[in-house]
Design a protein around this motif. Structure first.
Motif, PDB file in Angstrom:
ATOM      1  N   LYS A  34     -20.249  -9.197  -0.042  1.00 27.34           N
ATOM      2  CA  LYS A  34     -17.907  -9.007  -0.578  1.00 27.34           C
ATOM      3  C   LYS A  34     -18.571  -8.423  -1.592  1.00 27.34           C
ATOM      4  CE  LYS A  34     -15.428 -12.789  -2.398  1.00 27.34           C
ATOM      5  NZ  LYS A  34     -15.695 -14.358  -2.508  1.00 27.34           N
ATOM      6  N   VAL A  35     -19.377  -8.168  -2.153  1.00 28.35           N
ATOM      7  CA  VAL A  35     -20.042  -7.493  -3.889  1.00 28.35           C
ATOM      8  C   VAL A  35     -19.759  -6.018  -3.767  1.00 28.35           C
ATOM      9  CG1 VAL A  35     -21.698  -6.543  -5.370  1.00 28.35           C
ATOM     10  CG2 VAL A  35     -21.405  -8.968  -4.293  1.00 28.35           C
ATOM     11  N   VAL A  36     -20.197  -5.466  -2.330  1.00 30.42           N
ATOM     12  CA  VAL A  36     -20.063  -4.684  -1.975  1.00 30.42           C
ATOM     13  C   VAL A  36     -18.215  -4.018  -1.876  1.00 30.42           C
ATOM     14  CG1 VAL A  36     -20.413  -2.191  -0.303  1.00 30.42           C
ATOM     15  CG2 VAL A  36     -21.976  -4.245  -0.584  1.00 30.42           C
ATOM     16  N   TRP A  37     -17.302  -4.224  -1.311  1.00 34.04           N
ATOM     17  CA  TRP A  37     -15.762  -4.143  -1.150  1.00 34.04           C
ATOM     18  C   TRP A  37     -15.586  -4.334  -2.708  1.00 34.04           C
ATOM     19  CZ3 TRP A  37     -13.257  -2.179   2.614  1.00 34.04           C
ATOM     20  CH2 TRP A  37     -13.557  -1.954   3.770  1.00 34.04           C
ATOM     21  N   VAL A  38     -16.060  -5.329  -3.950  1.00 41.70           N
ATOM     22  CA  VAL A  38     -15.063  -5.058  -4.508  1.00 41.70           C
ATOM     23  C   VAL A  38     -16.220  -3.700  -6.042  1.00 41.70           C
ATOM     24  CG1 VAL A  38     -16.375  -5.850  -7.424  1.00 41.70           C
ATOM     25  CG2 VAL A  38     -15.923  -7.395  -5.684  1.00 41.70           C
ATOM     26  N   LEU A  39     -16.907  -3.777  -4.827  1.00 42.31           N
ATOM     27  CA  LEU A  39     -17.516  -1.606  -5.819  1.00 42.31           C
ATOM     28  C   LEU A  39     -16.431  -0.480  -5.082  1.00 42.31           C
ATOM     29  CD1 LEU A  39     -21.305  -2.683  -6.039  1.00 42.31           C
ATOM     30  CD2 LEU A  39     -19.788  -2.148  -8.092  1.00 42.31           C
ATOM     31  N   ILE A  40     -16.054  -1.238  -4.232  1.00 46.74           N
ATOM     32  CA  ILE A  40     -15.738  -0.237  -3.440  1.00 46.74           C
ATOM     33  C   ILE A  40     -14.127  -0.121  -4.023  1.00 46.74           C
ATOM     34  CG2 ILE A  40     -13.877   0.494  -1.582  1.00 46.74           C
ATOM     35  CD1 ILE A  40     -16.483  -0.355   0.614  1.00 46.74           C
ATOM     36  N   ILE A  41     -13.016  -1.542  -4.032  1.00 42.62           N
ATOM     37  CA  ILE A  41     -12.345  -1.376  -4.496  1.00 42.62           C
ATOM     38  C   ILE A  41     -12.480  -0.767  -5.902  1.00 42.62           C
ATOM     39  CG2 ILE A  41     -10.549  -3.084  -5.185  1.00 42.62           C
ATOM     40  CD1 ILE A  41     -11.716  -4.289  -3.222  1.00 42.62           C
ATOM     41  N   LEU A  42     -12.760  -1.431  -6.821  1.00 43.69           N
ATOM     42  CA  LEU A  42     -13.015  -0.254  -8.339  1.00 43.69           C
ATOM     43  C   LEU A  42     -13.585   0.659  -8.388  1.00 43.69           C
ATOM     44  CD1 LEU A  42     -14.690  -3.601  -9.804  1.00 43.69           C
ATOM     45  CD2 LEU A  42     -12.273  -2.849  -9.608  1.00 43.69           C
ATOM     46  N   LEU A  43     -14.427   1.489  -7.582  1.00 44.12           N
ATOM     47  CA  LEU A  43     -14.397   2.844  -8.109  1.00 44.12           C
ATOM     48  C   LEU A  43     -13.308   3.872  -7.099  1.00 44.12           C
ATOM     49  CD1 LEU A  43     -18.262   2.434  -7.252  1.00 44.12           C
ATOM     50  CD2 LEU A  43     -17.055   2.738  -9.659  1.00 44.12           C
ATOM     51  N   PHE A  44     -12.857   3.995  -6.133  1.00 48.17           N
ATOM     52  CA  PHE A  44     -11.896   4.115  -5.025  1.00 48.17           C
ATOM     53  C   PHE A  44     -10.730   3.957  -5.286  1.00 48.17           C
ATOM     54  CE2 PHE A  44     -16.440   4.763  -2.855  1.00 48.17           C
ATOM     55  CZ  PHE A  44     -16.655   5.503  -3.181  1.00 48.17           C
ATOM     56  N   SER A  45     -10.335   4.320  -6.136  1.00 51.58           N
ATOM     57  CA  SER A  45      -8.915   4.018  -6.460  1.00 51.58           C
ATOM     58  C   SER A  45      -8.032   3.123  -5.492  1.00 51.58           C
ATOM     59  CB  SER A  45      -8.389   4.213  -8.191  1.00 51.58           C
ATOM     60  OG  SER A  45      -7.821   5.597  -7.955  1.00 51.58           O
ATOM     61  N   ILE A  46      -7.248   4.279  -5.024  1.00 50.98           N
ATOM     62  CA  ILE A  46      -6.172   4.126  -3.477  1.00 50.98           C
ATOM     63  C   ILE A  46      -6.833   3.775  -2.291  1.00 50.98           C
ATOM     64  CG2 ILE A  46      -4.407   5.901  -2.745  1.00 50.98           C
ATOM     65  CD1 ILE A  46      -4.232   7.344  -6.025  1.00 50.98           C
ATOM     66  N   VAL A  47      -7.978   4.452  -2.341  1.00 51.90           N
ATOM     67  CA  VAL A  47      -8.579   4.556  -0.858  1.00 51.90           C
ATOM     68  C   VAL A  47      -9.557   3.009  -1.062  1.00 51.90           C
ATOM     69  CG1 VAL A  47     -10.859   5.247   0.501  1.00 51.90           C
ATOM     70  CG2 VAL A  47      -8.956   6.448  -0.203  1.00 51.90           C
ATOM     71  N   GLY A  48     -10.039   2.513  -1.776  1.00 52.64           N
ATOM     72  CA  GLY A  48     -10.551   1.033  -2.081  1.00 52.64           C
ATOM     73  C   GLY A  48      -9.341  -0.225  -1.569  1.00 52.64           C
ATOM     74  N   PRO A  49      -8.763  -0.335  -2.322  1.00 52.60           N
ATOM     75  CA  PRO A  49      -7.273  -1.043  -2.446  1.00 52.60           C
ATOM     76  C   PRO A  49      -7.407  -1.352  -0.376  1.00 52.60           C
ATOM     77  CG  PRO A  49      -7.904  -0.704  -4.224  1.00 52.60           C
ATOM     78  CD  PRO A  49      -8.219   0.462  -3.749  1.00 52.60           C
ATOM     79  N   VAL A  50      -6.964  -0.054   0.230  1.00 52.01           N
ATOM     80  CA  VAL A  50      -5.674  -0.156   1.680  1.00 52.01           C
ATOM     81  C   VAL A  50      -7.117  -0.090   2.257  1.00 52.01           C
ATOM     82  CG1 VAL A  50      -4.957   1.745   2.586  1.00 52.01           C
ATOM     83  CG2 VAL A  50      -4.405   1.590  -0.036  1.00 52.01           C
ATOM     84  N   VAL A  51      -8.406   0.006   2.115  1.00 52.83           N
ATOM     85  CA  VAL A  51      -8.894  -0.168   2.812  1.00 52.83           C
ATOM     86  C   VAL A  51      -9.103  -1.969   2.829  1.00 52.83           C
ATOM     87  CG1 VAL A  51     -11.819   0.264   3.997  1.00 52.83           C
ATOM     88  CG2 VAL A  51     -10.067   1.708   3.284  1.00 52.83           C
ATOM     89  N   TRP A  52      -9.279  -2.085   1.994  1.00 51.38           N
ATOM     90  CA  TRP A  52      -9.637  -3.864   1.577  1.00 51.38           C
ATOM     91  C   TRP A  52      -8.847  -4.153   2.780  1.00 51.38           C
ATOM     92  CZ3 TRP A  52     -12.608  -7.942   1.837  1.00 51.38           C
ATOM     93  CH2 TRP A  52     -11.816  -9.383   1.158  1.00 51.38           C
ATOM     94  N   LEU A  53      -7.669  -3.886   2.367  1.00 48.85           N
ATOM     95  CA  LEU A  53      -6.262  -4.950   2.799  1.00 48.85           C
ATOM     96  C   LEU A  53      -6.691  -4.582   4.200  1.00 48.85           C
ATOM     97  CD1 LEU A  53      -3.408  -4.088  -0.208  1.00 48.85           C
ATOM     98  CD2 LEU A  53      -5.171  -5.876   0.824  1.00 48.85           C
ATOM     99  N   PHE A  54      -7.089  -3.481   4.827  1.00 48.22           N
ATOM    100  CA  PHE A  54      -6.317  -3.203   6.494  1.00 48.22           C
ATOM    101  C   PHE A  54      -8.162  -3.216   7.026  1.00 48.22           C
ATOM    102  CE2 PHE A  54      -2.954  -0.521   5.320  1.00 48.22           C
ATOM    103  CZ  PHE A  54      -2.280  -1.127   5.576  1.00 48.22           C
ATOM    104  N   ALA A  55      -9.072  -3.656   6.608  1.00 49.25           N
ATOM    105  CA  ALA A  55     -10.291  -3.488   7.737  1.00 49.25           C
ATOM    106  C   ALA A  55     -11.140  -4.570   6.337  1.00 49.25           C
ATOM    107  CB  ALA A  55     -10.334  -2.333   7.628  1.00 49.25           C
ATOM    108  N   GLY A  56     -10.642  -5.267   5.297  1.00 47.14           N
ATOM    109  CA  GLY A  56     -11.846  -5.822   4.446  1.00 47.14           C
ATOM    110  C   GLY A  56     -12.016  -7.762   5.070  1.00 47.14           C
ATOM    111  N   ARG A  57     -11.020  -8.241   5.001  1.00 43.12           N
ATOM    112  CA  ARG A  57     -10.090  -9.523   5.471  1.00 43.12           C
ATOM    113  C   ARG A  57     -10.044  -9.603   7.102  1.00 43.12           C
ATOM    114  NH1 ARG A  57      -6.669 -12.940   1.349  1.00 43.12           N
ATOM    115  NH2 ARG A  57      -7.081 -15.075   2.258  1.00 43.12           N
ATOM    116  N   GLN A  58     -10.128 -10.666   7.767  1.00 48.35           N
ATOM    117  CA  GLN A  58      -9.778 -11.459   8.421  1.00 48.35           C
ATOM    118  C   GLN A  58      -8.526 -11.674   8.370  1.00 48.35           C
ATOM    119  OE1 GLN A  58     -12.369 -14.433   9.854  1.00 48.35           O
ATOM    120  NE2 GLN A  58     -13.825 -13.143  10.819  1.00 48.35           N
ATOM    121  N   ARG A  59      -7.584 -11.201   8.865  1.00 49.24           N
ATOM    122  CA  ARG A  59      -5.576 -11.695   8.709  1.00 49.24           C
ATOM    123  C   ARG A  59      -5.342 -12.746   9.816  1.00 49.24           C
ATOM    124  NH1 ARG A  59      -5.756 -10.443   3.167  1.00 49.24           N
ATOM    125  NH2 ARG A  59      -6.034  -8.747   3.291  1.00 49.24           N
ATOM    126  N   ALA A  60      -4.826 -13.765   8.964  1.00 48.47           N
ATOM    127  CA  ALA A  60      -4.685 -15.062  10.028  1.00 48.47           C
ATOM    128  C   ALA A  60      -3.130 -14.182  10.770  1.00 48.47           C
ATOM    129  CB  ALA A  60      -3.630 -15.953   9.754  1.00 48.47           C
TER     130      ALA A  60
END
Length: 103
Positions: A34-60
């Motif tokens: 989770k800590v690495v995901w937070v860093l990716i989201i904050l450091l890579f402003s466009i790519v980080g959040p998009v990658v988190w939303l599609f690949a970072g979390r198990q979605r129901a």
């Protein structure tokens, strides 16, 4: 004013992904800690959040899926809930018993 819209959308997406990542339980985070995901989201402003939303979390799955059924009880409308209908019948019976006792 319209020229600021892309920047506002990027900021909103980053804030949403950041809060979503922080609120996600550790066991639902995929691929990285989770800590690495937070860093990716904050450091890579466009790519980080998009990658988190599609690949970072198990979605129901839509419709509850098999994953969500074991964790939470699914809400049932009162007219479809047999326990609620039974309680209404019991209340009605009590009310009629009280009315007949008064007479």
């Amino acid at each position: 004013m319209l020229r600021y819209l892309p920047f506002l959308l990027i900021i909103a997406l980053t804030i949403y992904a950041f809060i979503d990542c922080l609120n996600t339980p550790e066991e639902e985070v995929k691929h990285l800690p989770k800590v690495v995901w937070v860093l990716i989201i904050l450091l890579f402003s466009i790519v980080g959040p998009v990658v988190w939303l599609f690949a970072g979390r198990q979605r129901a799955a839509i419709g509850g899926g098999s994953r969500g059924a074991g964790r939470r009880a699914q809400w049932v409308a009162p007219d479809d809930n047999p326990e609620f209908l039974r309680s209404l019948g019991e209340e009605r019976k009590k009310d009629t018993d009280k009315d007949s006792d008064k007479d």
